[in-house]
Design an enzyme around this catalytic site. Sequence first.
Site, PDB file in Angstrom:
ATOM      1  N   LYS A   1      21.211 -20.605  19.113  1.00  0.00           N
ATOM      2  CA  LYS A   1      20.498 -19.343  19.286  1.00  0.00           C
ATOM      3  C   LYS A   1      19.097 -19.438  18.694  1.00  0.00           C
ATOM      4  O   LYS A   1      18.801 -20.313  17.875  1.00  0.00           O
ATOM      5  CB  LYS A   1      21.285 -18.208  18.628  1.00  0.00           C
ATOM      6  CG  LYS A   1      21.480 -18.359  17.129  1.00  0.00           C
ATOM      7  CD  LYS A   1      22.350 -17.241  16.583  1.00  0.00           C
ATOM      8  CE  LYS A   1      22.559 -17.387  15.077  1.00  0.00           C
ATOM      9  NZ  LYS A   1      23.379 -16.279  14.535  1.00  0.00           N
TER      10      LYS A   1
ATOM     11  N   ARG B   1      28.898  -4.830  12.722  1.00  0.00           N
ATOM     12  CA  ARG B   1      27.813  -5.015  13.677  1.00  0.00           C
ATOM     13  C   ARG B   1      28.384  -4.992  15.095  1.00  0.00           C
ATOM     14  O   ARG B   1      28.115  -4.089  15.877  1.00  0.00           O
ATOM     15  CB  ARG B   1      27.070  -6.330  13.430  1.00  0.00           C
ATOM     16  CG  ARG B   1      26.463  -6.459  12.041  1.00  0.00           C
ATOM     17  CD  ARG B   1      25.659  -7.748  11.912  1.00  0.00           C
ATOM     18  NE  ARG B   1      26.438  -8.934  12.283  1.00  0.00           N
ATOM     19  CZ  ARG B   1      25.971 -10.160  12.325  1.00  0.00           C
ATOM     20  NH1 ARG B   1      24.693 -10.390  12.031  1.00  0.00           N
ATOM     21  NH2 ARG B   1      26.726 -11.181  12.642  1.00  0.00           N
TER      22      ARG B   1
ATOM     23  N   TYR C   1     -10.938 -11.520   7.761  1.00  0.00           N
ATOM     24  CA  TYR C   1     -11.150 -10.091   8.009  1.00  0.00           C
ATOM     25  C   TYR C   1     -11.355  -9.248   6.759  1.00  0.00           C
ATOM     26  O   TYR C   1     -11.646  -8.066   6.862  1.00  0.00           O
ATOM     27  CB  TYR C   1      -9.958  -9.520   8.783  1.00  0.00           C
ATOM     28  CG  TYR C   1      -9.894  -9.966  10.219  1.00  0.00           C
ATOM     29  CD1 TYR C   1     -10.837  -9.529  11.148  1.00  0.00           C
ATOM     30  CD2 TYR C   1      -8.891 -10.818  10.651  1.00  0.00           C
ATOM     31  CE1 TYR C   1     -10.778  -9.935  12.465  1.00  0.00           C
ATOM     32  CE2 TYR C   1      -8.821 -11.224  11.967  1.00  0.00           C
ATOM     33  CZ  TYR C   1      -9.757 -10.778  12.883  1.00  0.00           C
ATOM     34  OH  TYR C   1      -9.692 -11.171  14.186  1.00  0.00           O
TER      35      TYR C   1
ATOM     36  N   MET D   1      -4.155 -14.030  13.677  1.00  0.00           N
ATOM     37  CA  MET D   1      -3.266 -14.303  14.800  1.00  0.00           C
ATOM     38  C   MET D   1      -3.317 -15.752  15.253  1.00  0.00           C
ATOM     39  O   MET D   1      -2.284 -16.346  15.590  1.00  0.00           O
ATOM     40  CB  MET D   1      -3.610 -13.391  15.986  1.00  0.00           C
ATOM     41  CG  MET D   1      -2.727 -13.618  17.196  1.00  0.00           C
ATOM     42  SD  MET D   1      -3.007 -12.470  18.545  1.00  0.00           S
ATOM     43  CE  MET D   1      -2.058 -11.058  17.969  1.00  0.00           C
TER      44      MET D   1
END
Length: 391
Positions: free
Chosen positions: A44, A142, A269, A318
């Site tokens: 997975k 779950r 930034y 990013m």
Amino acid sequence: MKRSVRLEVDLDLVGHNYRLVRALLAQGPPARDGRPPRLAAVLKGNAYGLGALAMAGELLALGADLLAVACLPEALELRAHYPGAPVLVMGHTPTEFLPDCARAGLHTTLFDLDQAQALSRASLALGVRTPVHVKIDTGMNRLGLKPDAETGALLARMAALPGLALEGLFTQLPYWGPASERAGFELYQRVAAAAAEAGVEFPLHHVCETLGLTRDPAFRRDMVRIGSLLFGVTDLPGPAETAGIRLPAALRARLSRVRPVRAGEGVSYDESWKAPAGGGRLGTVPIGYADGYSRRLSNCGQMVVRGRRAPVAGLVTMDQTVLDLGAIPAAAEGDEVLLLGRCGDDEVGLAEVAEWAGMHRLEVLATIGRRVPRVYFRQGRVVGEADYLSG
């Protein structure tokens, strides 16, 4: 490959980990048929980031008995490339997509009678018999069938449905501590006994996955579901039985830009990092949080350049991450950068990265994105690539 960023995977180490797990199974209690428990390789999350298609081929060649994934799309990807391999969908499949499971011959997990009836109808319409695994909720709350006094009768009704072959009965134990593990296992055993009393025999009982492998040998039953251990991630603190497990992956890149900065200059930034008195040097690595290098590594992560640690300077963005190269004056554009794993004598540990970022170790691997090509090595030679975007 069209990028210098890549995740390198050593197939020899994947094989090493697989054989270690097989040896553990051979040393423990046998399955009900007298043989060592079977091994389902869990793939997975794109095989925990290492690449599901390549890992499927490798593990099938090594002798894995079954491939297991979380959801239908993951299973269909494997089916398209490995048409004869047994593939189990361990998670929930929406009812409207159950015909896809039957059509692809997937081993399908069910939790209730309504879904069993829907899969039965789809299987009959297609003229097939679909293998089914029933999941029991033993405390995780779950997914799974919540046991009660009528569970045995319910399983008997499922078994009587045409077009279905009840193959497996399984659970995920709640690993909150020895008491919860034992309580969950005993509940599972009561369900298995109730099924047998109702005339339902499941060929495969499976309870154990990576965490449970070394907790109690009784958890191993007929099959174990092993994922993260094959790919180098052990429990912490790691038990002695898995001390030989190795991380087969290394995340690497190259410096795309190296420039001097004046004292007080910032980067990216915000002003969370400023050049010290006397200035400094910054190096840009073309990887960011869109590739899986977490923003939480801003101003705390480290990478290796020319054998020395270089701290992350400023925010991880990013697409780019900047390093403080002030202590590595010889660093130059094009130099190799190690972000994770081992390369020669250099290493950035998975546990280190997870601690810096406040993440689980599996999260660090599984979030390495599709923009990052995977390169596969055997005996030091490239034997395959998976460049998801460039083909």
